[in-house]
Design a protein around this motif. Structure first.
Motif, PDB file in Angstrom:
ATOM      1  N   PHE A   7      94.112 103.998  21.776  1.00 28.50           N
ATOM      2  CA  PHE A   7      95.467 104.156  22.298  1.00 28.50           C
ATOM      3  C   PHE A   7      95.784 105.652  22.357  1.00 28.50           C
ATOM      4  CE2 PHE A   7      95.444 100.231  19.790  1.00 28.50           C
ATOM      5  CZ  PHE A   7      95.799  99.313  20.770  1.00 28.50           C
ATOM      6  N   TYR A   8      96.307 106.102  23.487  1.00 26.75           N
ATOM      7  CA  TYR A   8      96.804 107.468  23.616  1.00 26.75           C
ATOM      8  C   TYR A   8      98.320 107.378  23.635  1.00 26.75           C
ATOM      9  CZ  TYR A   8      92.059 108.786  24.891  1.00 26.75           C
ATOM     10  OH  TYR A   8      90.709 109.007  24.879  1.00 26.75           O
ATOM     11  N   VAL A   9      98.959 107.991  22.633  1.00 28.76           N
ATOM     12  CA  VAL A   9     100.414 107.909  22.511  1.00 28.76           C
ATOM     13  C   VAL A   9     101.017 109.313  22.435  1.00 28.76           C
ATOM     14  CG1 VAL A   9     100.384 105.621  21.431  1.00 28.76           C
ATOM     15  CG2 VAL A   9     100.285 107.657  19.987  1.00 28.76           C
ATOM     16  N   LYS A  10     102.309 109.385  22.737  1.00 32.46           N
ATOM     17  CA  LYS A  10     103.016 110.663  22.730  1.00 32.46           C
ATOM     18  C   LYS A  10     103.369 111.111  21.322  1.00 32.46           C
ATOM     19  CE  LYS A  10     105.145 109.081  26.958  1.00 32.46           C
ATOM     20  NZ  LYS A  10     106.384 108.513  27.479  1.00 32.46           N
ATOM     21  N   VAL A  53      99.597  96.540  22.808  1.00 33.85           N
ATOM     22  CA  VAL A  53     100.203  97.383  23.844  1.00 33.85           C
ATOM     23  C   VAL A  53     101.691  97.062  23.982  1.00 33.85           C
ATOM     24  CG1 VAL A  53     100.263  97.742  26.358  1.00 33.85           C
ATOM     25  CG2 VAL A  53      98.096  97.881  25.126  1.00 33.85           C
ATOM     26  N   GLY A  54     102.032  95.792  23.916  1.00 33.59           N
ATOM     27  CA  GLY A  54     103.433  95.382  24.000  1.00 33.59           C
ATOM     28  C   GLY A  54     104.285  95.962  22.884  1.00 33.59           C
ATOM     29  N   PHE A  55     103.710  96.127  21.714  1.00 31.71           N
ATOM     30  CA  PHE A  55     104.443  96.709  20.591  1.00 31.71           C
ATOM     31  C   PHE A  55     104.698  98.209  20.789  1.00 31.71           C
ATOM     32  CE2 PHE A  55     102.134  93.384  17.808  1.00 31.71           C
ATOM     33  CZ  PHE A  55     103.112  92.434  18.059  1.00 31.71           C
ATOM     34  N   LEU A  56     103.801  98.891  21.505  1.00 26.92           N
ATOM     35  CA  LEU A  56     103.871 100.352  21.614  1.00 26.92           C
ATOM     36  C   LEU A  56     104.898 100.851  22.622  1.00 26.92           C
ATOM     37  CD1 LEU A  56     100.083 101.197  21.325  1.00 26.92           C
ATOM     38  CD2 LEU A  56     101.841 101.244  19.540  1.00 26.92           C
ATOM     39  N   GLY A  57     105.230 100.046  23.603  1.00 28.99           N
ATOM     40  CA  GLY A  57     106.267 100.408  24.560  1.00 28.99           C
ATOM     41  C   GLY A  57     105.997 101.699  25.310  1.00 28.99           C
ATOM     42  N   SER A  58     107.072 102.459  25.554  1.00 27.36           N
ATOM     43  CA  SER A  58     106.977 103.667  26.384  1.00 27.36           C
ATOM     44  C   SER A  58     106.276 104.829  25.685  1.00 27.36           C
ATOM     45  CB  SER A  58     108.367 104.102  26.841  1.00 27.36           C
ATOM     46  OG  SER A  58     109.156 104.449  25.718  1.00 27.36           O
ATOM     47  N   ASN A  59     105.983 104.707  24.411  1.00 29.58           N
ATOM     48  CA  ASN A  59     105.225 105.738  23.699  1.00 29.58           C
ATOM     49  C   ASN A  59     103.765 105.769  24.174  1.00 29.58           C
ATOM     50  OD1 ASN A  59     104.788 107.797  21.711  1.00 29.58           O
ATOM     51  ND2 ASN A  59     104.013 106.273  20.299  1.00 29.58           N
ATOM     52  N   LEU A  60     103.278 104.631  24.648  1.00 28.81           N
ATOM     53  CA  LEU A  60     101.892 104.530  25.091  1.00 28.81           C
ATOM     54  C   LEU A  60     101.696 105.210  26.435  1.00 28.81           C
ATOM     55  CD1 LEU A  60      99.063 103.218  24.568  1.00 28.81           C
ATOM     56  CD2 LEU A  60      99.866 101.320  25.982  1.00 28.81           C
ATOM     57  N   VAL A  61     100.700 106.106  26.506  1.00 35.96           N
ATOM     58  CA  VAL A  61     100.343 106.772  27.753  1.00 35.96           C
ATOM     59  C   VAL A  61      99.250 105.975  28.453  1.00 35.96           C
ATOM     60  CG1 VAL A  61      99.373 108.881  28.765  1.00 35.96           C
ATOM     61  CG2 VAL A  61     101.018 109.022  26.882  1.00 35.96           C
TER      62      VAL A  61
END
Length: 142
Positions: free
Chosen positions: A102-105, A69-77
């Motif tokens: 993971f749900y990402v933009k 999660v830390g790697f995904l940053g603000s892309n992660l919803v």
């Protein structure tokens, strides 16, 4: 007297109808807020069940997933962690021990975040499992 009764009756009926519509509206809003947005990218990391394989859910939940999660940053919803309980067909083996989602933009932003951290992610596997995960990337349609 009849007129007053009739007006009171209409007022009461109107109040109940309005309350019912507001209650229904609240239920729809509550339900729709739980729905994940159409167009999001869903990355499912599935750990197939197999006799003799192990999975440490506590480590996965408190160490591994927070690292990713830390790697995904603000892309992660949002993300979810699921623990397998049973198959959909009685008396058949459990298909997956666990699934992390993971749900990402953006898929390209997800890949850009995971790519340079792939070795760190993979080197953490032995800390919680001896299963090779199956990864499925999809787009949320509804």
């Amino acid at each position: 007297m009849k007129f007053t009764f009739f007006v009171s009756f209409l007022l009461l009926v109107t109040c109940f109808a309005t309350f019912g519509q507001e209650e229904q509206s609240r239920k729809v809003k509550k339900h729709s807020s739980a729905v994940v947005e159409k167009g999001l990218i869903k990355v499912s990391v599935m750990y197939p069940f197999e006799e003799g394989k192990t999975f440490d859910m506590a480590y996965y939940e408190t160490k591994h997933m927070p690292m990713v999660v830390g790697f995904l940053g603000s892309n992660l919803v949002k993300y979810t962690i699921e623990k397998g309980l049973a198959s959909g067909i009685p008396n058949t083996p459990l298909p997956f021990m666990a699934i992390g989602t993971f749900y990402v933009k953006s898929l390209s932003d997800y890949q850009a975040a995971i790519g340079p951290n792939r070795d760190a992610i993979r080197s953490d596997f032995p800390n919680y499992t001896n299963i090779s995960p199956v990864i499925f990337v999809s787009e949320v349609v509804r």
